[in-house]
Scaffold this motif. Sequence first.
Motif, PDB file in Angstrom:
ATOM      1  N   THR A 520      47.163 -39.826  19.919  1.00 22.10           N
ATOM      2  CA  THR A 520      47.907 -39.193  21.008  1.00 22.10           C
ATOM      3  C   THR A 520      47.547 -39.881  22.300  1.00 22.10           C
ATOM      4  OG1 THR A 520      48.463 -37.082  22.065  1.00 22.10           O
ATOM      5  CG2 THR A 520      46.165 -37.435  21.480  1.00 22.10           C
ATOM      6  N   MET A 529      49.618 -32.393  22.850  1.00 21.43           N
ATOM      7  CA  MET A 529      50.177 -32.150  21.533  1.00 21.43           C
ATOM      8  C   MET A 529      51.552 -32.792  21.374  1.00 21.43           C
ATOM      9  SD  MET A 529      48.012 -30.725  19.703  1.00 21.43           S
ATOM     10  CE  MET A 529      46.441 -29.891  19.862  1.00 21.43           C
ATOM     11  N   SER A 530      52.325 -32.834  22.429  1.00 14.73           N
ATOM     12  CA  SER A 530      53.674 -33.401  22.315  1.00 14.73           C
ATOM     13  C   SER A 530      53.648 -34.909  22.108  1.00 14.73           C
ATOM     14  CB  SER A 530      54.496 -33.061  23.564  1.00 14.73           C
ATOM     15  OG  SER A 530      53.901 -33.622  24.716  1.00 14.73           O
ATOM     16  N   GLY A 584      54.416 -34.588  18.127  1.00 15.09           N
ATOM     17  CA  GLY A 584      53.894 -33.231  18.037  1.00 15.09           C
ATOM     18  C   GLY A 584      54.560 -32.338  17.019  1.00 15.09           C
ATOM     19  N   PRO A 609      53.715 -28.375  20.124  1.00  7.45           N
ATOM     20  CA  PRO A 609      53.930 -28.049  21.548  1.00  7.45           C
ATOM     21  C   PRO A 609      54.457 -26.634  21.761  1.00  7.45           C
ATOM     22  CG  PRO A 609      54.774 -30.238  21.055  1.00  7.45           C
ATOM     23  CD  PRO A 609      54.436 -29.599  19.744  1.00  7.45           C
TER      24      PRO A 609
END
Length: 728
Positions: A520, A529-530, A584, A609
């Motif tokens: 990430t 998270m996205s 995510g 997300p």
Amino acid sequence: MKSLFYLVSFIILLLAGLVIYLTQFFDANQYKPQILDAARDAGVPLEINGELNVAVFPRIGLNINDVAVKLPDTTDTTLAAVNQVAVSVKVMPLLSGSVEVDRIIVDSLQADLIVDNSGVGNWQALIPENTEAAPPADGSPQEDQGTDSTQKAGLPNIEIGGIDITHARLTYTDQQQNVRFAVNDLNFTSDNIQLGESFPISFSTQVSSSNPELDATLQLSASVTADLEKELFRLSALNLQLSAKSPLIPGNNAQLNLQADAQADLQQDSAQFNASKLSVNGIDITLNSQVEQLTTAPTVKGSLKVSQFNLKETLAQLEILLPEMARQDAMHALTLSADFEASTEAAAIKDLLITLDDTQVKGSASVKLANQAIIAQLDIDKLNADHYLPPVAEEDKTAESTGTPAKETPEADLLPVELIKSLNADAKINLNQLTIKKLDITDIQLAVTAKDGLVDLSKANAKLYDGSIINSAQLDVRPTPLTLNIKHATSGVQITPILAQLAEFKDVTGAVNANADLRTQSNRLSTLMSNLNGRVDFNILNGAFLGTNLAKEMCSVLGDAKKAQWSANTDFTSLKGSMDFENGVGQNKDMTIATPGILLTGYGNLNLPKETFAYNLGAQITDANDTACTVKSNLKAVRWPVACSGSYGTPSAINCGLDSSAIGDTLGKIAKTEAKAALNAEKARLKAKADAEKARIEAELKAKLEAEKEAARKRLEEKAKEKLKSLF
């Protein structure tokens, strides 16, 4: 000879008369006007309101009373004042090169120093303008007159009967910075001062200031030795007591008590400091240190020991409040000991030993000052983190929603990027046993390096419940946004005790095996998270869903059970699948559970997300179940699905139920299949009937034909017999 005798007698009589005059008839006070005029001419307004006393024999002494220095302006402001200054020196020892001072007395010395809004100090008005002496015409440097001769002659023997400085006061005010500093009631006393010999000193004062606010009381006593010839200086039986109050001090209060000895040997270029007791707010510390190469390249070696104290109470005194902990006596016992070394190039802590309650930490650490490179090694025997977590009841209360929406706060960076860029570290931590949330984890090994903005967690391994976990990660804060790569492997970890402790769910068994490779990029929680991408593979081996047998339940609904005894659980040999994450969102398309007689499959997605998920899990009867259950063949091809969706962050928002659309399609297919089968059966029946009728007709025709053939044969035979008869 007689003339010499007269001369000596005359000198003695002259000196005696001078002494008698100075002691009996001389009054120094009559010279006050001349002294005041001379001071005024020098730019120092002076007031002498007390007596001036001069002694000549057997001591040369001066006693001045009630003297003040005024500022050279029209405000009649006193800059400094003293109530009494007295000093006397014995005459006879002076003849032999010794200086014996009877006593030095300074009483009620006061000074008020003020810096105005322009940055000018009030004392500067008394300082004459600097007039540097012109250098020699030839440009050669001026020689320091008398230095060599003084050094050769050596210092005289100096003895002082005592020094008394009492009730001194000093204030300093800076109007520009709005700062005021005051030293009040300063007292200093010493007796029998002699170089090379030990003599006592005593010192006390009160200190206060504003901006920052401070109120402190200081008391000090010690024995001092100063041997100038041997260049040996010693401070023994030092007793220092300090009490301070200030908003700058955590808890607004500090109490310090020091008992120590100190020594500096300049010939050996070394120094020592040994504190037999250093008490800070009730914490007792022992400190021993030695310095070598004091004036060239100092190196320090020593040891430190902190006696057991109540850490929780100490933090409370410092107004550092801790949350309630499950163990009532948590953080009640802390001790520390270590050896240390330091030089102009590096510093190190060795043989570190920290004991906190039941936990013992051993280790070492070092830092190179040139590049701030830190190396650390810590070994921890055991840690029960549950003792330091809130009680269960407290957690339950905090978990309840109050119905009041939380106030939104501006989002901040998760990691201090600039600090991480400055790190140059290599650390290893070993923890033999960790208990957290009642989970027992052993053999924890952590290894991390950090340099130039790249943090490499090469090892984050542990063992738990018959299995092991291996992790590694790499954090790179050099690009913007920062990047994070994580690799994970779980092997043979029993899932039952983990689910039992974390979710109070004990109905699944099996050994977890998993691998993950994730990445990430972000330093904000909202986008961390996205930006997640990667893959997770999982496989739970030789497990079971306890308390229910899915094959039996489906057989009782869809068929007839043949077995008299069924297992109470749904055993499976494998529960495996994978999930691919993109920005995510994880997609799973291949989850399968291998259990006797039943094929369980699943698919769905996980949106990190949004904290939502949607999953479909279905069961299908296989041929392997024929020996235990009789099921119509058309039902074996049917997958019976259950669909769940919602927010995993809000359990009340999760909805599960039969996938009616999928079931409708399935039932439609079953009806179509059954109708087709009925049609085919009817076709087969009609065809069979037609075939039978055809066969009957064909048989009848064949029989009739055979009968006709037989009749024709018989007729031929009759005709043949008749012809034979006619011949005979």
